[in-house]
Design a protein around this motif. Structure first.
Motif: not given
Length: 710
Positions: A517-519, A521, A538, A540, A571
């Motif tokens: 995953s790319w996240g 925040e 956030y 993701n 999210w």
């Protein structure tokens, strides 16, 4: 600011605490936290971590007030936290909609080494009665604890390996109480004794026994009641009046939830050598629990049209007779050591290790159904750097081994072994008003099922970069991005069989790929003498997200739940606020608010199962030198964003009140509390629970608690 040796690579963190604790901080009464003081987070890293992480600390009277039999139900008042609530004896935290293999339950930085992550009916082998502090960690920094913390981590601390020498040579902590909803009787105590100027011994124990849980409203959800009443009508049409009456009574049942009683006890001892050069300690502990697993109502009396007239209503369920109960035990040994390294590049060396021998038996009535065993070891070694012109950090290695087996006719997963090795680092720079953190983790995982002749190997690299900027003395904004990768677990890969405790036929996929995953925040935090605010959002983006979902099919008379893998999006937001409204007499009046929401979809628009809905909790508290009084309302929205074959969940509103009294003048050593939860006895269900349709939350519950520390 220097890293604190008594806590071991501790870090002082300027961040938002839970709203209740924030209210105390603003007023300066109750807890030892005051506005502007750092919160001491006992994670083994550098001083901030709040750039890459979102951290909540729970301890003292607040922990005692919220304590329940399982850690999942203990934490549900905190922002971003729900619980699996499978049964009162088995409940694990759900963080930002994540649970199971994406949330790590830690004890002082290493895993609980049980099987609670493998299935929702398995209990966590940490009794909250023996815990003195809980840290809830969310965000990319928790990847330093392992890829299984991709959704977050809950780090629990006890005194079993003492960290300091008692100032009066002996220190006693005790906690006990009674609650009416389940006839819950509980108590725990620990004693630390200085055997010599630098040697400390520790013993502790706890016991809890409950009856069947009483709920407000109907035991079964509206959808399930409709199914039962429809089945009753069918039986009546066929002339089976006794069966029809039984199903009708079941549909209309109220009050106690059958087979939810439990009994748990623990015992532990530890020894530490503590001096100016560091410390070294060991502990041995035992956990024993027996608890019921409620059954979803079946339709054993169902008749097919083509079998009309045949006497088939005496058909026995092929998975055995009688309620399902679980008998669980775990032996565990732990080691913690620290070495002060002076003023060179490194400040401290820390080692932490644990070994556990775990077993639980799933009984079907008096018969043994399936026996689960798990032997595991986990260790980590960390080096913390001294501060050099605003640059500091910590790096280390971590290793874990797991030997898991399920024995019996309904062993849904074969024996499997998992080995994991990792390297990690967290580095932090302070450049005036700008703070920067970078974290990286390389992890290699081998998962083997010898009986299948299958071995899967996964290499994973995760990294994160974050920054915050101080807008003034009391406010700052932050932003972080992260790339996280997780290897699939043995259960996700190899499951293929009936699991009677969860009443499901569970199917894995040996071809699952790594989950990545790319996240991102973003956060804003404000702390003043009269007002605190913390808000984080956030998002993701998951590639190959792994999830379990009902297929609508049946196998061995059980619904089939299969692991799938698709791209997904998760999210949401978390918010906490508290404000000092007034001072009346000797009381500070403080209002606080917690709100959170998570949304989650797989590619194509389908919703991910068991995602908690929007929740808002608001409280008003009068805080005095010796008395605190609190009233709060928790509103939870209904959840209609459901996956295929998943039922919606109605919203609910809970009203709670509590009063705490510290009878000893000028001291907080003794606190007596009385609480009334779910005062209006409403029917409430957590959408994150597999069993929500037939295991609602507790009804009206009066709780009395005594907490002492001398």
């Amino acid at each position: 600011m220097r890293l604190l040796s008594s806590a071991g690579f501790t870090l002082a963190v300027m961040l938002s605490t839970p709203a209740f604790a924030q209210g105390r901080a603003a007023t300066g009464s109750g807890d030892d936290l005051h506005t502007g003081d750092p919160i001491i987070v006992t994670a083994p890293y550098v001083r901030s971590l709040d750039i890459l992480g979102n951290i909540t600390v729970l301890d003292g009277d607040e922990l005692a007030r919220d304590i329940r039999g399982q850690i999942g139900d203990t934490l549900t008042r905190q922002a971003g936290v729900s619980a699996t609530s499978f049964a009162p004896g088995a409940s694990r935290p759900v963080l930002r909609g994540f649970s199971g293999e994406r949330v790590r339950i830690l004890t002082d930085g290493i895993g609980s080494i049980d099987v609670s992550n493998t299935s929702a009916d398995h209990a966590v082998t940490i009794d909250p009665l023996t815990v003195e502090r809980v840290e809830i960690l969310r965000g990319p920094a928790v990847l330093l604890f392992g890829s299984q913390a991709i959704g977050g981590a809950v780090n629990l601390f006890d005194r079993r390996i003492p960290r300091k020498v008692p100032s009066d040579h002996i220190h006693i902590d005790a906690l006990g109480g009674y609650a009416t909803a389940a006839n819950d009787r509980n108590g725990g105590a620990s004693v630390d004794v200085a055997l010599a100027p630098n040697i400390v011994a520790h013993v502790d124990g706890s016991w809890r026994k409950t009856g069947n849980l009483r709920t407000g409203g109907f035991v079964h959800s509206a959808d399930l009641r409709d199914d039962l009443l429809h089945a009753a009508e069918h039986e009546a049409e066929e002339g089976h009046d006794d069966e029809a009456a039984e199903l009708t009574a079941l549909a209309n049942s109220r009050g106690k939830i059958p087979n939810t009683a439990s009994e748990t006890w623990t015992a532990a001892g530890g020894l530490s050598l503590i001096n100016e050069g560091g410390q070294l300690g060991i502990s041995v502990s035992y956990y024993d629990s027996k608890y019921g697993v409620p059954s979803r109502p079946g339709f054993e009396h169902h008749h097919d049209d083509e079998d009309e007239g045949e006497d088939d209503h005496d058909h026995d369920h092929e998975h055995g007779e009688g309620p399902v109960t679980i008998g669980l035990k775990q032996w565990r040994a732990d080691l913690r050591g620290e070495v002060e390294m002076g003023d060179g590049f490194f400040e401290k060396l820390r080692i932490r290790a644990g070994f556990a021998d775990y077993q639980h038996t799933e009984f079907e009535g008096d018969e043994v159904g399936t026996v689960f065993t798990n032997k595991g070891i986990e260790g980590r070694l960390e080096l913390a750097q001294n501060d050099r012109g605003g640059w500091r950090g910590a790096s280390g290695i971590q290793y874990s081994h797991r030997d898991f087996n399920a024995i019996g006719a309904e062993a849904f997963v074969p024996r499997n072994l998992t080995d994991q090795f990792a390297l990690f680092t967290l580095q932090e720079w302070t450049l005036g008003s700008l703070g920067i953190e970078a974290a990286a983790r390389y992890e290699t995982t081998d998962v083997r099922a010898p009986s299948l002749g299958i071995t899967r190997n996964f290499d994973a690299f995760s990294g994160a970069l974050g920054a915050n900027y101080e807008l003034g003395e009391n406010a700052k904004i932050g932003l972080s991005v992260a790339r996280a990768v997780r290897a699939p677990s043995a259960e996700e890969l190899f499951s293929n069989g009936p699991h009677i405790a969860t009443q499901a036929f569970e199917v894995g996929d040996v071809d699952l790929k790594r989950e990545a995953s790319w996240g991102a925040e973003a956060s804003f935090k404000l702390r003043t003498d009269a007002f605190n605010l913390s808000i984080a959002g956030y998002y993701n983006w998951f590639d190959n997200f792994i999830y379990s979902e009902a297929t609508g099919e049946e196998e061995d008379d059980l619904p089939v739940f299969q692991y799938f893998q698709r791209d997904a999006r998760v999210w949401g937001f978390e918010a906490e606020a508290s404000a000092r409204l007034a001072q009346i007499g000797g009381f500070n009046i403080v209002a606080d608010l917690v709100a959170d929401m998570t949304r989650a979809k797989v590619k194509g628009g389908d919703h991910i199962p068991r995602i908690p809905p929007l929740r808002v909790l608001g409280g008003l508290e009068a805080q005095g030198a010796r008395i605190d009084a609190r009233a709060e309302v928790e509103w939870t929205d209904g959840q209609n964003r459901v996956a295929a074959f998943e039922t919606p969940t109605k919203g609910f509103t809970l009203v709670n009140a509590s009063i705490s009294w510290r009878p000893l003048p000028d001291t907080k050593n003794l606190t007596l509390s009385l609480a009334a939860n779910n005062i209006f006895d409403v029917e409430a269900r957590r959408h994150a629970s597999f069993t929500k349709d037939y295991v609602p939350l507790a009804g009206r519950d009066f709780r009395i608690t005594a907490r002492a520390s001398f």
